[in-house]
Motif scaffolding. Structure first.
Motif, PDB file in Angstrom:
ATOM      1  N   TRP A 203      14.003   6.528  -4.056  1.00 54.50           N
ATOM      2  CA  TRP A 203      14.566   4.782  -3.213  1.00 54.50           C
ATOM      3  C   TRP A 203      15.071   4.323  -4.575  1.00 54.50           C
ATOM      4  O   TRP A 203      15.209   3.105  -3.858  1.00 54.50           O
ATOM      5  CB  TRP A 203      12.908   4.077  -3.072  1.00 54.50           C
ATOM      6  CG  TRP A 203      11.957   3.855  -3.651  1.00 54.50           C
ATOM      7  CD1 TRP A 203      10.689   3.974  -3.947  1.00 54.50           C
ATOM      8  CD2 TRP A 203      12.292   2.347  -3.850  1.00 54.50           C
ATOM      9  NE1 TRP A 203      10.138   2.686  -4.849  1.00 54.50           N
ATOM     10  CE2 TRP A 203      10.812   2.235  -5.341  1.00 54.50           C
ATOM     11  CE3 TRP A 203      13.148   1.701  -4.621  1.00 54.50           C
ATOM     12  CZ2 TRP A 203      10.802   1.284  -5.960  1.00 54.50           C
ATOM     13  CZ3 TRP A 203      12.381   0.057  -5.281  1.00 54.50           C
ATOM     14  CH2 TRP A 203      11.613  -0.162  -6.200  1.00 54.50           C
ATOM     15  N   THR A 229       9.651  10.280   0.132  1.00 53.66           N
ATOM     16  CA  THR A 229       9.886   9.423   0.435  1.00 53.66           C
ATOM     17  C   THR A 229      11.151   9.701   1.473  1.00 53.66           C
ATOM     18  O   THR A 229      11.530  11.142   1.429  1.00 53.66           O
ATOM     19  CB  THR A 229      10.317   8.488  -0.789  1.00 53.66           C
ATOM     20  OG1 THR A 229       9.747   8.153  -1.353  1.00 53.66           O
ATOM     21  CG2 THR A 229      11.375   7.185  -0.340  1.00 53.66           C
ATOM     22  N   ASP A 246       7.734  -5.373   4.296  1.00 53.83           N
ATOM     23  CA  ASP A 246       6.184  -5.107   4.975  1.00 53.83           C
ATOM     24  C   ASP A 246       6.411  -3.313   4.961  1.00 53.83           C
ATOM     25  O   ASP A 246       6.857  -3.485   5.904  1.00 53.83           O
ATOM     26  CB  ASP A 246       5.422  -6.091   4.998  1.00 53.83           C
ATOM     27  CG  ASP A 246       3.442  -5.552   5.060  1.00 53.83           C
ATOM     28  OD1 ASP A 246       2.924  -5.354   5.216  1.00 53.83           O
ATOM     29  OD2 ASP A 246       2.854  -6.390   4.000  1.00 53.83           O
ATOM     30  N   TYR A 247       4.992  -2.951   4.640  1.00 58.02           N
ATOM     31  CA  TYR A 247       5.070  -1.270   4.955  1.00 58.02           C
ATOM     32  C   TYR A 247       4.848  -1.075   5.486  1.00 58.02           C
ATOM     33  O   TYR A 247       4.724  -0.263   6.234  1.00 58.02           O
ATOM     34  CB  TYR A 247       4.332  -1.149   3.015  1.00 58.02           C
ATOM     35  CG  TYR A 247       4.631  -0.361   2.130  1.00 58.02           C
ATOM     36  CD1 TYR A 247       6.309  -0.687   1.426  1.00 58.02           C
ATOM     37  CD2 TYR A 247       3.631  -0.782   0.566  1.00 58.02           C
ATOM     38  CE1 TYR A 247       6.316  -0.007   0.645  1.00 58.02           C
ATOM     39  CE2 TYR A 247       4.554  -0.339  -0.112  1.00 58.02           C
ATOM     40  CZ  TYR A 247       5.628   0.212  -0.870  1.00 58.02           C
ATOM     41  OH  TYR A 247       5.879   0.203  -2.134  1.00 58.02           O
ATOM     42  N   SER A 248       3.778  -1.741   6.859  1.00 60.55           N
ATOM     43  CA  SER A 248       3.410  -1.454   7.967  1.00 60.55           C
ATOM     44  C   SER A 248       4.453  -1.917   8.962  1.00 60.55           C
ATOM     45  O   SER A 248       4.706  -1.319   9.500  1.00 60.55           O
ATOM     46  CB  SER A 248       2.556  -2.221   8.443  1.00 60.55           C
ATOM     47  OG  SER A 248       3.287  -4.017   8.191  1.00 60.55           O
ATOM     48  N   MET A 250       7.831  -0.242   9.606  1.00 60.92           N
ATOM     49  CA  MET A 250       8.554   0.894   8.861  1.00 60.92           C
ATOM     50  C   MET A 250       9.837   0.744   9.579  1.00 60.92           C
ATOM     51  O   MET A 250      10.737   1.213   9.049  1.00 60.92           O
ATOM     52  CB  MET A 250       7.190   1.954   9.073  1.00 60.92           C
ATOM     53  CG  MET A 250       6.219   2.280   8.443  1.00 60.92           C
ATOM     54  SD  MET A 250       4.788   4.022   8.579  1.00 60.92           S
ATOM     55  CE  MET A 250       6.359   5.035   8.262  1.00 60.92           C
ATOM     56  N   ARG A 253      12.325  -0.839   7.566  1.00 61.68           N
ATOM     57  CA  ARG A 253      12.090  -0.549   6.021  1.00 61.68           C
ATOM     58  C   ARG A 253      13.519   0.022   5.900  1.00 61.68           C
ATOM     59  O   ARG A 253      13.555   0.812   6.415  1.00 61.68           O
ATOM     60  CB  ARG A 253      10.773  -0.230   5.463  1.00 61.68           C
ATOM     61  CG  ARG A 253       9.762  -1.558   5.483  1.00 61.68           C
ATOM     62  CD  ARG A 253       8.669  -0.924   4.518  1.00 61.68           C
ATOM     63  NE  ARG A 253       9.124  -0.420   3.028  1.00 61.68           N
ATOM     64  CZ  ARG A 253       9.354  -0.954   2.052  1.00 61.68           C
ATOM     65  NH1 ARG A 253       9.371  -2.005   2.204  1.00 61.68           N
ATOM     66  NH2 ARG A 253       9.787  -0.014   1.389  1.00 61.68           N
ATOM     67  N   TYR A 256      10.444   4.448   3.088  1.00 61.32           N
ATOM     68  CA  TYR A 256       8.703   4.405   3.387  1.00 61.32           C
ATOM     69  C   TYR A 256       8.826   6.043   2.790  1.00 61.32           C
ATOM     70  O   TYR A 256       9.395   7.394   2.612  1.00 61.32           O
ATOM     71  CB  TYR A 256       8.357   3.722   4.535  1.00 61.32           C
ATOM     72  CG  TYR A 256       9.392   4.572   5.754  1.00 61.32           C
ATOM     73  CD1 TYR A 256       8.609   6.300   6.034  1.00 61.32           C
ATOM     74  CD2 TYR A 256      10.492   4.044   6.937  1.00 61.32           C
ATOM     75  CE1 TYR A 256       9.208   6.632   7.280  1.00 61.32           C
ATOM     76  CE2 TYR A 256      11.223   4.606   7.155  1.00 61.32           C
ATOM     77  CZ  TYR A 256      10.995   5.824   7.791  1.00 61.32           C
ATOM     78  OH  TYR A 256      10.977   6.460   8.859  1.00 61.32           O
ATOM     79  N   GLU A 290       0.967   8.734   1.190  1.00 60.39           N
ATOM     80  CA  GLU A 290       0.340   7.190   1.137  1.00 60.39           C
ATOM     81  C   GLU A 290       1.555   6.878   2.846  1.00 60.39           C
ATOM     82  O   GLU A 290       2.328   6.909   2.933  1.00 60.39           O
ATOM     83  CB  GLU A 290       0.795   6.610   0.232  1.00 60.39           C
ATOM     84  CG  GLU A 290       0.088   6.733  -0.432  1.00 60.39           C
ATOM     85  CD  GLU A 290       0.428   5.890  -1.824  1.00 60.39           C
ATOM     86  OE1 GLU A 290       1.846   5.942  -2.058  1.00 60.39           O
ATOM     87  OE2 GLU A 290      -0.552   4.774  -2.567  1.00 60.39           O
ATOM     88  N   GLY A 292       2.371   6.728   6.102  1.00 60.06           N
ATOM     89  CA  GLY A 292       1.961   5.657   7.256  1.00 60.06           C
ATOM     90  C   GLY A 292       2.250   6.414   9.230  1.00 60.06           C
ATOM     91  O   GLY A 292       2.355   5.954   9.604  1.00 60.06           O
TER      92      GLY A 292
END
Length: 322
Positions: A203, A229, A246-248, A250, A253, A256, A290, A292
């Motif tokens: 990233w 990633t 925020d990571y949530s 997705m 973003r 991720y 990690e 999501g």
């Protein structure tokens, strides 16, 4: 080389259940959290430091499942400008180094930390632009007054216990690229090296294979994480790589995390494993999950299935063909 897992994803399981789960998947090593961001679900650090019988029982339990401990991990910010945050993280790192020596674990993983911009600061300041020149002044102060003195002391402590420190190159912390990893190592000593996680290279626009080459030539890779990633180019065009979404969220973003094989193909991962061996890294590849989009069980299983065929188990020995 050995395939292992950073067991924070299995924090919901008791120690025995976690070890059985990992062993049944055919893995050979576990990376255990001692506190900080990873928590200490499987490694009660104070008990193990204070009670030799508990320590021996703990070691025997790991052996019972034919596993080894690749690293103890205490990711936190020991340079946070608020002492109520930095001091517990610093104490935890010192304890983790001491426990690693007792357990004969060669590596302690953590973050470099990120200071504020002056002695009275309340929050970390992560400069990522050389201009305006204020940022250069902040960076100079951080390195000369905070980073180098702190990590020189920790390098010496780790060396005295026969332990290496693997700093995860992670955005938001002062050491996040191969360049500033080697800068800190040169200033502080060889016990300081990388816990290299390719997901954080991608990233930032860094080729992980090249990062292995850069760090490996300096014997600066102490541990290796396996996490993938994906870059969403449309969102990258809008948000940039320092995306604060925020990571949530997705869908919005720029990038991720994914489980191994779902951001980059097996050939890319084979290239990384091969470069690790070329640079004389013959230790553990520790899966970190990690993702999501996948459950723990599914994401972990897919990472194992991708990596197991790629692991290099036998060195060539004599080159019989030349």
């Amino acid at each position: 080389m050995k395939l292992g897992v950073f067991t924070v994803l299995l924090s919901h399981l008791e120690l025995d259940d976690m070890l059985e789960y990992v062993s049944n998947r055919g893995l050979e090593a576990v990376e255990l959290g001692t506190g900080g961001f990873p928590g200490n679900a499987h490694c009660p650090i104070d008990e193990l430091l204070e009670d030799d019988q508990a320590l021996q029982s703990f070691k025997a339990k790991i052996d019972q499942y034919n596993l080894s401990i690749s690293a103890l991990s205490c990711h936190g910010n020991p340079l946070h400008p608020q002492k109520q945050i930095s001091e517990p993280n610093d104490e935890l790192l010192t304890k983790t180094i001491k426990l690693a020596a007792k357990l004969e674990v060669p590596v302690v993983n953590t973050f470099s930390g990120c200071p504020g911009d002056h002695e009275g600061a309340l929050y970390p300041n992560w400069p990522v632009s050389p201009w305006p020149h204020d940022f250069q002044e902040v960076l100079k102060w951080q390195w000369e007054e905070k980073l180098i003195p702190y990590w020189k002391e920790k390098n010496d402590l780790a060396e005295s216990y026969g332990v290496k420190i693997g700093l995860e190159l992670h955005g938001g912390f002062s050491v996040h690229t191969p360049h500033n990893m080697l800068k800190l190592r040169e200033a502080c000593g060889p016990a300081i090296g990388a816990n290299l996680d390719p997901s954080h290279m991608w990233w930032q626009g860094i080729d992980p294979v090249e990062s292995i080459k850069i760090l490996g030539r300096e014997n600066a890779i102490h541990h290796f994480h396996a996490k993938d990633t994906i870059i969403d180019q449309g969102n990258m065009n809008r948000n940039g790589l320092t995306d604060m979404t925020d990571y949530s969220q997705m869908k919005d973003r720029a990038w991720y995390f994914r489980t191994v094989g779902f951001g980059h193909d097996a050939k890319t991962w084979a290239d990384m494993i091969s470069m690790l061996r070329l640079m004389d890294y013959d230790y553990v590849v520790s899966i970190e999950h990690e993702d999501g989009l996948m459950s723990i069980d599914e994401g972990f299983a897919k990472a194992v299935d991708t990596l197991q065929p790629l692991m290099v188990k036998e060195s060539v020995g004599e080159m019989w063909w030349a």
